[in-house]
Design a protein around this motif. Structure first.
Motif, PDB file in Angstrom:
ATOM      1  N   GLU A  87       0.830  -1.201   0.000  1.00 53.82           N
ATOM      2  CA  GLU A  87       0.000   0.000   0.000  1.00 53.82           C
ATOM      3  C   GLU A  87       0.873   1.263   0.000  1.00 53.82           C
ATOM      4  OE1 GLU A  87      -3.862   0.448   0.955  1.00 53.82           O
ATOM      5  OE2 GLU A  87      -3.648  -1.112  -0.551  1.00 53.82           O
ATOM      6  N   GLY A  88       1.891   1.271   0.845  1.00 50.00           N
ATOM      7  CA  GLY A  88       2.776   2.423   0.898  1.00 50.00           C
ATOM      8  C   GLY A  88       3.518   2.637  -0.404  1.00 50.00           C
ATOM      9  N   GLY A  89       3.923   1.526  -1.047  1.00 49.31           N
ATOM     10  CA  GLY A  89       4.634   1.621  -2.316  1.00 49.31           C
ATOM     11  C   GLY A  89       3.796   2.210  -3.422  1.00 49.31           C
ATOM     12  N   HIS A  90       2.477   2.083  -3.309  1.00 53.14           N
ATOM     13  CA  HIS A  90       1.555   2.671  -4.294  1.00 53.14           C
ATOM     14  C   HIS A  90       0.997   4.009  -3.820  1.00 53.14           C
ATOM     15  CE1 HIS A  90       1.267  -0.376  -7.406  1.00 53.14           C
ATOM     16  NE2 HIS A  90       1.229  -1.316  -6.486  1.00 53.14           N
ATOM     17  N   ALA A 104       6.245   2.117   2.777  1.00 53.16           N
ATOM     18  CA  ALA A 104       6.969   1.547   1.641  1.00 53.16           C
ATOM     19  C   ALA A 104       8.339   1.026   2.062  1.00 53.16           C
ATOM     20  CB  ALA A 104       7.119   2.588   0.535  1.00 53.16           C
ATOM     21  N   TYR A 105       9.015   1.767   2.949  1.00 55.92           N
ATOM     22  CA  TYR A 105      10.359   1.369   3.367  1.00 55.92           C
ATOM     23  C   TYR A 105      10.357   0.175   4.317  1.00 55.92           C
ATOM     24  CZ  TYR A 105      13.139   4.919   1.040  1.00 55.92           C
ATOM     25  OH  TYR A 105      13.784   5.657   0.086  1.00 55.92           O
ATOM     26  N   SER A 106       9.172  -0.295   4.693  1.00 54.35           N
ATOM     27  CA  SER A 106       9.138  -1.536   5.466  1.00 54.35           C
ATOM     28  C   SER A 106       9.702  -2.689   4.642  1.00 54.35           C
ATOM     29  CB  SER A 106       7.705  -1.849   5.908  1.00 54.35           C
ATOM     30  OG  SER A 106       6.862  -2.110   4.797  1.00 54.35           O
ATOM     31  N   LEU A 107       9.679  -2.559   3.312  1.00 53.11           N
ATOM     32  CA  LEU A 107      10.278  -3.588   2.457  1.00 53.11           C
ATOM     33  C   LEU A 107      11.769  -3.712   2.738  1.00 53.11           C
ATOM     34  CD1 LEU A 107      10.162  -5.633   0.160  1.00 53.11           C
ATOM     35  CD2 LEU A 107      10.479  -3.774  -1.454  1.00 53.11           C
ATOM     36  N   ASN A 108      12.448  -2.592   2.967  1.00 51.11           N
ATOM     37  CA  ASN A 108      13.877  -2.632   3.259  1.00 51.11           C
ATOM     38  C   ASN A 108      14.157  -3.340   4.579  1.00 51.11           C
ATOM     39  OD1 ASN A 108      13.431  -0.447   1.265  1.00 51.11           O
ATOM     40  ND2 ASN A 108      15.638  -0.180   1.452  1.00 51.11           N
ATOM     41  N   ILE A 109      13.242  -3.184   5.545  1.00 52.81           N
ATOM     42  CA  ILE A 109      13.393  -3.889   6.815  1.00 52.81           C
ATOM     43  C   ILE A 109      13.201  -5.389   6.604  1.00 52.81           C
ATOM     44  CG2 ILE A 109      12.453  -4.153   9.148  1.00 52.81           C
ATOM     45  CD1 ILE A 109      11.579  -1.226   8.996  1.00 52.81           C
ATOM     46  N   LEU A 110      12.387  -5.739   5.612  1.00 51.39           N
ATOM     47  CA  LEU A 110      12.130  -7.150   5.313  1.00 51.39           C
ATOM     48  C   LEU A 110      13.168  -7.733   4.356  1.00 51.39           C
ATOM     49  CD1 LEU A 110       8.239  -7.039   4.863  1.00 51.39           C
ATOM     50  CD2 LEU A 110       9.561  -7.595   6.908  1.00 51.39           C
ATOM     51  N   GLY A 111      14.189  -6.960   4.018  1.00 57.03           N
ATOM     52  CA  GLY A 111      15.291  -7.481   3.220  1.00 57.03           C
ATOM     53  C   GLY A 111      15.336  -7.025   1.785  1.00 57.03           C
ATOM     54  N   GLY A 112      14.259  -6.436   1.291  1.00 56.69           N
ATOM     55  CA  GLY A 112      14.222  -5.989  -0.103  1.00 56.69           C
ATOM     56  C   GLY A 112      14.706  -4.561  -0.258  1.00 56.69           C
ATOM     57  N   ASN A 113      14.381  -3.969  -1.407  1.00 55.35           N
ATOM     58  CA  ASN A 113      14.765  -2.586  -1.664  1.00 55.35           C
ATOM     59  C   ASN A 113      13.627  -1.902  -2.406  1.00 55.35           C
ATOM     60  OD1 ASN A 113      16.088  -0.460  -3.683  1.00 55.35           O
ATOM     61  ND2 ASN A 113      17.375  -0.590  -1.870  1.00 55.35           N
ATOM     62  N   VAL A 114      13.017  -0.916  -1.773  1.00 58.62           N
ATOM     63  CA  VAL A 114      11.817  -0.302  -2.327  1.00 58.62           C
ATOM     64  C   VAL A 114      12.113   0.512  -3.580  1.00 58.62           C
ATOM     65  CG1 VAL A 114      11.854   1.857  -0.992  1.00 58.62           C
ATOM     66  CG2 VAL A 114       9.668   0.854  -1.692  1.00 58.62           C
ATOM     67  N   LEU A 306      -6.457  -1.524 -12.045  1.00 57.67           N
ATOM     68  CA  LEU A 306      -7.130  -0.372 -12.661  1.00 57.67           C
ATOM     69  C   LEU A 306      -6.922   0.900 -11.852  1.00 57.67           C
ATOM     70  CD1 LEU A 306     -10.498  -2.072 -13.689  1.00 57.67           C
ATOM     71  CD2 LEU A 306      -8.710  -1.272 -15.235  1.00 57.67           C
ATOM     72  N   PHE A 307      -6.886   0.757 -10.529  1.00 61.18           N
ATOM     73  CA  PHE A 307      -6.752   1.917  -9.645  1.00 61.18           C
ATOM     74  C   PHE A 307      -5.710   1.640  -8.558  1.00 61.18           C
ATOM     75  CE2 PHE A 307     -11.111   1.786 -11.274  1.00 61.18           C
ATOM     76  CZ  PHE A 307     -11.194   3.032 -11.894  1.00 61.18           C
ATOM     77  N   PRO A 308      -4.436   1.561  -8.937  1.00 60.73           N
ATOM     78  CA  PRO A 308      -3.394   1.179  -7.976  1.00 60.73           C
ATOM     79  C   PRO A 308      -3.166   2.185  -6.854  1.00 60.73           C
ATOM     80  CG  PRO A 308      -2.423   1.883 -10.052  1.00 60.73           C
ATOM     81  CD  PRO A 308      -3.892   1.769 -10.291  1.00 60.73           C
ATOM     82  N   LYS A 309      -3.598   3.435  -7.056  1.00 62.17           N
ATOM     83  CA  LYS A 309      -3.393   4.450  -6.020  1.00 62.17           C
ATOM     84  C   LYS A 309      -4.588   4.581  -5.090  1.00 62.17           C
ATOM     85  CE  LYS A 309       0.168   7.153  -8.338  1.00 62.17           C
ATOM     86  NZ  LYS A 309       0.616   8.510  -8.733  1.00 62.17           N
ATOM     87  N   ILE A 310      -5.557   3.694  -5.236  1.00 62.62           N
ATOM     88  CA  ILE A 310      -6.689   3.643  -4.318  1.00 62.62           C
ATOM     89  C   ILE A 310      -6.451   2.494  -3.347  1.00 62.62           C
ATOM     90  CG2 ILE A 310      -9.157   3.190  -4.095  1.00 62.62           C
ATOM     91  CD1 ILE A 310      -9.588   4.545  -6.757  1.00 62.62           C
ATOM     92  N   SER A 311      -6.649   2.749  -2.069  1.00 66.02           N
ATOM     93  CA  SER A 311      -6.399   1.727  -1.057  1.00 66.02           C
ATOM     94  C   SER A 311      -7.332   0.536  -1.217  1.00 66.02           C
ATOM     95  CB  SER A 311      -6.572   2.321   0.345  1.00 66.02           C
ATOM     96  OG  SER A 311      -6.476   1.309   1.333  1.00 66.02           O
ATOM     97  N   HIS A 312      -6.841  -0.628  -0.827  1.00 66.31           N
ATOM     98  CA  HIS A 312      -7.613  -1.859  -0.977  1.00 66.31           C
ATOM     99  C   HIS A 312      -8.864  -1.883  -0.096  1.00 66.31           C
ATOM    100  CE1 HIS A 312      -5.394  -3.038   2.726  1.00 66.31           C
ATOM    101  NE2 HIS A 312      -6.465  -3.784   2.961  1.00 66.31           N
TER     102      HIS A 312
END
Length: 356
Positions: A87-90, A104-114, A306-312
């Motif tokens: 959600e943060g990444g979008h 979004a930066y929680s991905l970096n805590i999980l080992g990835g790179n946002v 269709l609407f990636p910037k709308i929250s789920h």
């Protein structure tokens, strides 16, 4: 491959749909971002992951309990990825920019790179969904054949069997191979031009990678011992990778989804972008509120594309408008009634491609 375009002249379908969706938010005085329920859910999921980590590392429970808790932590981390990071990444987690960035930066805590994720996912996957050579999420060659345009090798006959091992290793491959390949080549996706990272991105990359290794490998080794720590880490990453991979595959790699190619003459897709998203994407288990809660609405994948910037949190209502508009324009809306049926369709799909 050169950049392709879509037949977006007038875009009648999406214009009608967007007007309906915009009216829904205006008439109900609702913001498109997440709400307090999403914030509460995210805090609950983050807290549970922290609790599991603390128990595993600092209280050192017995072997059987540790195996169970490690599996739960891997599952929990994937859920955080779906609900918080994605959600943060979008930019849809909150109406506050700083909260979106933090999520979004929680991905970096999980080992990835946002930074790399946003290019690979937000740009390539969301624009060129299921298009060979442009959507890197369907490029797992030579290990798997996901559509007919990809070459078939003898071992693909067994891909409906060995998928379990491959999906389980996907998270490890992501954080310890894919990210480093992107970093050293300067290419977030294979077809892209080389980019020079800003000094800030270099610093973030190395600090968060070192931080992840310290948090999930070094500290556990110090606290519980080498063997137990490595077994626990393997279980966490295998479960996390398996869960993430299955959710993605059910959205795009099932029997009903298409893998279209652009015209060789014009290098253009025949359909408008929004219709392309519907043709290449499938929903599943949308009436199951627990699955929707757990997956951060990623079972409403059509609406998300269709609407990636709308929250789920808004997808259940938006899906009604999407279905209605699809009927008006005689467009097939792809949906599986349950997760099990979608998963079975995925297995049939890869089995057929392996034997074709």
């Amino acid at each position: 491959m050169s950049k392709i375009s879509f037949n977006n002249r007038n875009s009648p379908f999406f214009k009608v749909l967007k007007e309906k969706v915009d009216s829904y938010f205006v008439n109900n005085n609702i913001h498109t971002a997440g709400n307090r329920r999403l914030l509460f859910k995210s805090l609950l999921q983050i807290s549970s992951a922290m609790a599991l980590y603390i128990v595993l590392v600092f209280f050192n429970p017995g072997s059987l309990v540790s195996l169970l808790l490690s599996s739960l932590l891997g599952f929990n981390l994937a859920v955080i990825g779906f609900n918080v990071m994605h959600e943060g990444g979008h930019q849809s987690f909150s109406k506050h920019r700083w909260l979106n960035q933090a999520s979004a930066y929680s991905l970096n805590i999980l080992g990835g790179n946002v930074y790399f994720w946003k290019i690979k996912h937000n740009i390539n996957h969301h624009t060129y969904t299921n298009i060979e050579g442009l959507d890197m999420d369907i490029d797992v060659q030579p290990f798997m054949r996901l559509h007919e345009q990809q070459p078939r090798y003898w071992f693909h006959r067994f891909q409906h069997v060995y998928w379990l091992v491959l999906y389980s290793f996907s998270y490890l491959a992501w954080i310890f191979y894919d990210d480093f390949e992107k970093y050293f080549t300067g290419k977030a996706v294979a077809i892209a031009e080389k980019r020079n990272l800003a000094p800030k991105e270099h610093l973030i990359f190395w600090l968060t990678k070192i931080g992840y290794v310290s948090l999930f490998i070094v500290i556990p080794i110090v606290m519980v011992g080498l063997v137990k720590a490595l077994i626990g880490f393997s279980i966490i990453t295998f479960v996390c990778g398996l869960f993430i991979s299955i959710v993605f595959q059910l959205a795009h790699v099932v029997e009903s989804t298409q893998f279209p190619s652009p015209s060789e003459e014009s290098n253009k897709m025949e359909t408008e972008w929004a219709i392309h998203q519907i043709n290449t994407t499938a929903n599943f288990a949308t009436k199951n509120k627990f699955i929707s809660w757990l997956l951060g609405g990623l079972n409403f994948q059509v609406e998300h594309h269709l609407f990636p910037k709308i929250s789920h949190v808004h997808y259940p209502q938006i899906s009604k408008l999407v279905k209605e508009t699809c009927q008006e324009f005689n467009i097939t809306y792809l949906e599986y009634p349950s997760l099990i049926k979608a998963f079975y369709s995925h297995l049939l799909h890869i089995k057929k491609l392996g034997h074709a």
